[in-house]
Scaffold this motif. Structure first.
Motif, PDB file in Angstrom:
ATOM      1  N   PHE A  63       3.772   6.802  15.826  1.00 52.84           N
ATOM      2  CA  PHE A  63       3.933   5.349  15.793  1.00 52.84           C
ATOM      3  C   PHE A  63       2.907   4.715  14.853  1.00 52.84           C
ATOM      4  O   PHE A  63       3.250   3.891  13.995  1.00 52.84           O
ATOM      5  CB  PHE A  63       3.777   4.776  17.205  1.00 52.84           C
ATOM      6  CG  PHE A  63       3.772   3.280  17.264  1.00 52.84           C
ATOM      7  CD1 PHE A  63       4.947   2.572  17.489  1.00 52.84           C
ATOM      8  CD2 PHE A  63       2.602   2.554  17.056  1.00 52.84           C
ATOM      9  CE1 PHE A  63       4.949   1.187  17.521  1.00 52.84           C
ATOM     10  CE2 PHE A  63       2.596   1.168  17.086  1.00 52.84           C
ATOM     11  CZ  PHE A  63       3.773   0.480  17.322  1.00 52.84           C
ATOM     12  N   LEU A  64       1.631   5.091  15.007  1.00 56.39           N
ATOM     13  CA  LEU A  64       0.571   4.482  14.198  1.00 56.39           C
ATOM     14  C   LEU A  64       0.711   4.832  12.729  1.00 56.39           C
ATOM     15  O   LEU A  64       0.392   4.018  11.846  1.00 56.39           O
ATOM     16  CB  LEU A  64      -0.796   4.902  14.727  1.00 56.39           C
ATOM     17  CG  LEU A  64      -1.190   4.307  16.084  1.00 56.39           C
ATOM     18  CD1 LEU A  64      -2.477   4.924  16.600  1.00 56.39           C
ATOM     19  CD2 LEU A  64      -1.326   2.788  15.987  1.00 56.39           C
ATOM     20  N   ALA A 115       4.128   0.863   7.015  1.00 56.16           N
ATOM     21  CA  ALA A 115       4.893  -0.384   6.936  1.00 56.16           C
ATOM     22  C   ALA A 115       4.015  -1.600   6.605  1.00 56.16           C
ATOM     23  O   ALA A 115       4.503  -2.577   6.032  1.00 56.16           O
ATOM     24  CB  ALA A 115       5.651  -0.623   8.240  1.00 56.16           C
ATOM     25  N   VAL A 116       2.733  -1.554   6.991  1.00 51.74           N
ATOM     26  CA  VAL A 116       1.841  -2.680   6.672  1.00 51.74           C
ATOM     27  C   VAL A 116       1.025  -2.417   5.415  1.00 51.74           C
ATOM     28  O   VAL A 116       0.228  -3.259   4.995  1.00 51.74           O
ATOM     29  CB  VAL A 116       0.893  -3.024   7.846  1.00 51.74           C
ATOM     30  CG1 VAL A 116       1.690  -3.467   9.066  1.00 51.74           C
ATOM     31  CG2 VAL A 116      -0.022  -1.858   8.192  1.00 51.74           C
ATOM     32  N   GLY A 117       1.207  -1.235   4.814  1.00 51.52           N
ATOM     33  CA  GLY A 117       0.560  -0.943   3.533  1.00 51.52           C
ATOM     34  C   GLY A 117      -0.892  -0.534   3.617  1.00 51.52           C
ATOM     35  O   GLY A 117      -1.674  -0.836   2.703  1.00 51.52           O
ATOM     36  N   LEU A 118      -1.278   0.178   4.680  1.00 53.79           N
ATOM     37  CA  LEU A 118      -2.665   0.638   4.794  1.00 53.79           C
ATOM     38  C   LEU A 118      -2.862   1.918   3.984  1.00 53.79           C
ATOM     39  O   LEU A 118      -2.012   2.812   4.007  1.00 53.79           O
ATOM     40  CB  LEU A 118      -3.027   0.912   6.253  1.00 53.79           C
ATOM     41  CG  LEU A 118      -2.985  -0.270   7.231  1.00 53.79           C
ATOM     42  CD1 LEU A 118      -3.471   0.192   8.607  1.00 53.79           C
ATOM     43  CD2 LEU A 118      -3.821  -1.429   6.739  1.00 53.79           C
ATOM     44  N   ASP A 119      -3.984   2.002   3.257  1.00 48.88           N
ATOM     45  CA  ASP A 119      -4.299   3.242   2.546  1.00 48.88           C
ATOM     46  C   ASP A 119      -4.824   4.265   3.544  1.00 48.88           C
ATOM     47  O   ASP A 119      -5.014   3.976   4.728  1.00 48.88           O
ATOM     48  CB  ASP A 119      -5.282   2.987   1.402  1.00 48.88           C
ATOM     49  CG  ASP A 119      -6.614   2.393   1.873  1.00 48.88           C
ATOM     50  OD1 ASP A 119      -7.009   2.664   3.029  1.00 48.88           O
ATOM     51  OD2 ASP A 119      -7.253   1.664   1.090  1.00 48.88           O
ATOM     52  N   ARG A 154      -6.012   3.702   7.346  1.00 52.37           N
ATOM     53  CA  ARG A 154      -5.158   4.331   8.364  1.00 52.37           C
ATOM     54  C   ARG A 154      -6.016   5.103   9.366  1.00 52.37           C
ATOM     55  O   ARG A 154      -5.831   4.988  10.572  1.00 52.37           O
ATOM     56  CB  ARG A 154      -4.151   5.269   7.690  1.00 52.37           C
ATOM     57  CG  ARG A 154      -3.184   5.963   8.650  1.00 52.37           C
ATOM     58  CD  ARG A 154      -2.492   7.106   7.950  1.00 52.37           C
ATOM     59  NE  ARG A 154      -1.834   6.646   6.744  1.00 52.37           N
ATOM     60  CZ  ARG A 154      -0.515   6.481   6.615  1.00 52.37           C
ATOM     61  NH1 ARG A 154       0.267   6.753   7.647  1.00 52.37           N
ATOM     62  NH2 ARG A 154       0.009   6.072   5.488  1.00 52.37           N
ATOM     63  N   ARG A 155      -6.950   5.895   8.841  1.00 49.79           N
ATOM     64  CA  ARG A 155      -7.836   6.666   9.724  1.00 49.79           C
ATOM     65  C   ARG A 155      -8.697   5.729  10.579  1.00 49.79           C
ATOM     66  O   ARG A 155      -8.919   5.990  11.768  1.00 49.79           O
ATOM     67  CB  ARG A 155      -8.727   7.597   8.894  1.00 49.79           C
ATOM     68  CG  ARG A 155      -7.996   8.777   8.269  1.00 49.79           C
ATOM     69  CD  ARG A 155      -8.963   9.826   7.747  1.00 49.79           C
ATOM     70  NE  ARG A 155      -9.818   9.295   6.676  1.00 49.79           N
ATOM     71  CZ  ARG A 155      -9.499   9.315   5.379  1.00 49.79           C
ATOM     72  NH1 ARG A 155      -8.337   9.854   4.995  1.00 49.79           N
ATOM     73  NH2 ARG A 155     -10.325   8.836   4.476  1.00 49.79           N
ATOM     74  N   ALA A 156      -9.159   4.636   9.964  1.00 50.13           N
ATOM     75  CA  ALA A 156      -9.980   3.670  10.702  1.00 50.13           C
ATOM     76  C   ALA A 156      -9.167   3.013  11.818  1.00 50.13           C
ATOM     77  O   ALA A 156      -9.674   2.798  12.928  1.00 50.13           O
ATOM     78  CB  ALA A 156     -10.524   2.611   9.744  1.00 50.13           C
ATOM     79  N   LEU A 157      -7.902   2.711  11.524  1.00 53.25           N
ATOM     80  CA  LEU A 157      -7.037   2.085  12.525  1.00 53.25           C
ATOM     81  C   LEU A 157      -6.840   3.013  13.719  1.00 53.25           C
ATOM     82  O   LEU A 157      -6.996   2.601  14.877  1.00 53.25           O
ATOM     83  CB  LEU A 157      -5.678   1.732  11.903  1.00 53.25           C
ATOM     84  CG  LEU A 157      -4.692   1.054  12.858  1.00 53.25           C
ATOM     85  CD1 LEU A 157      -5.061  -0.415  13.043  1.00 53.25           C
ATOM     86  CD2 LEU A 157      -3.253   1.167  12.347  1.00 53.25           C
ATOM     87  N   ILE A 158      -6.498   4.259  13.446  1.00 56.24           N
ATOM     88  CA  ILE A 158      -6.262   5.224  14.516  1.00 56.24           C
ATOM     89  C   ILE A 158      -7.528   5.412  15.347  1.00 56.24           C
ATOM     90  O   ILE A 158      -7.482   5.442  16.590  1.00 56.24           O
ATOM     91  CB  ILE A 158      -5.767   6.565  13.931  1.00 56.24           C
ATOM     92  CG1 ILE A 158      -4.369   6.387  13.313  1.00 56.24           C
ATOM     93  CG2 ILE A 158      -5.742   7.652  15.010  1.00 56.24           C
ATOM     94  CD1 ILE A 158      -3.872   7.588  12.539  1.00 56.24           C
ATOM     95  N   LYS A 159      -8.673   5.500  14.674  1.00 56.80           N
ATOM     96  CA  LYS A 159      -9.952   5.670  15.368  1.00 56.80           C
ATOM     97  C   LYS A 159     -10.272   4.456  16.245  1.00 56.80           C
ATOM     98  O   LYS A 159     -10.655   4.598  17.407  1.00 56.80           O
ATOM     99  CB  LYS A 159     -11.066   5.889  14.342  1.00 56.80           C
ATOM    100  CG  LYS A 159     -12.434   6.111  14.955  1.00 56.80           C
ATOM    101  CD  LYS A 159     -13.480   6.327  13.874  1.00 56.80           C
ATOM    102  CE  LYS A 159     -14.872   6.491  14.485  1.00 56.80           C
ATOM    103  NZ  LYS A 159     -15.912   6.668  13.425  1.00 56.80           N
TER     104      LYS A 159
END
Length: 261
Positions: A215-216, A222-226, A230-235
């Protein structure tokens, strides 16, 4: 919303949080009183009375409008942007309720199931990955419009079970409890993005890491994260969820102890 759906007697009783004949109480949070009824047109309607959460509610009502008014405003905003939200058919608040920041609204039933109920009852194993992808893209679309949902628990996302032949999407999603939504002017703050994803993650904890990571990842695309973001978001989502889980567990333990004292 010109048509009158409630009789004077129904309105009098419902505003007093009492059930008229033919109505039934619907379980809800302590901040609202909800009842439902099938009317003569064969549709089910939900009456929701917004109860004051704190003394701040009256102050907030002066500047932002009462909760019922904000509920309607945010539902209109979502629909204008192409999202599905409850259709408000009638609303109101007397002077005393407005001063307290309270009020009520009557909405048409959304024919659907909450995400987790739909997951358990309607999806085959071969569809689950596609479903998660569709849901992640819909949340990303919401965030791409710079909107932070006020309470994005999975129970507040309905999967529409009444098919629309004109809609090419396999699944359609509707957002509930929108009165605390906020649309930001320039960009959606990182913390607000994570807050919504943690709210979802708290409810989806039993789905397993594989599905939640997928999902993440779809959301990040879809939101255009590099890759770094992306790793920061998941963390951040994982750490925030773990903290919330610990707090929730501590509160539950405290309640159990208090009960048996």
């Amino acid at each position: 919303m010109e048509e009158i759906f409630l009789t004077a007697e129904e309105k009098r009783l419902l505003i007093s949080c009492r059930l008229p004949c033919g109505w039934r109480h619907v379980r809800s949070s302590s901040n609202a009183w909800v009842a439902s009824c099938m009317k003569m047109d064969g549709r089910v309607y939900y009456f929701k009375y917004f109860i004051k959460r704190s003394f701040k509610e009256g102050i907030k009502a002066v500047f932002k409008g009462a909760r019922a008014k904000r509920f309607i405003k945010e539902a209109i905003r979502l629909k204008r942007l192409g999202f599905l939200a409850p259709n408000v058919v009638e609303y109101g608040a007397d002077m005393k309720a407005r001063f307290k920041g309270e009020g009520w609204c009557l909405t048409e039933e959304i024919v659907g199931l909450g995400v987790m109920d739909f997951w358990r009852e309607r999806l085959g194993n071969n569809e689950k990955k596609m479903f998660i992808s569709a849901l992640a893209k819909e949340i990303a679309r919401l965030h791409n419009h710079r909107i932070r949902h006020g309470d994005l628990r999975l129970g507040n996302i309905f999967v529409i079970t009444d098919p629309d032949p004109s809609d090419k999407n396999k699944w359609r999603f509707a957002f509930l409890d929108n009165e605390r939504n906020r649309q930001y002017i320039l960009r959606l703050p990182w913390g607000e993005r994570c807050r919504n994803l943690v709210q979802m993650n708290m409810d989806a904890a039993h789905l397993g890491i594989r599905h939640r990571l997928f999902f993440l990842n779809v959301y990040s695309d879809a939101v255009g994260l590099d890759s770094r973001k992306r790793r920061a978001l998941i963390k951040d989502v994982a750490a925030w969820t773990e903290r919330r889980m610990k707090i929730k567990k501590a509160r539950s333990t405290h309640l159990v102890v208090q009960t048996f004292k």
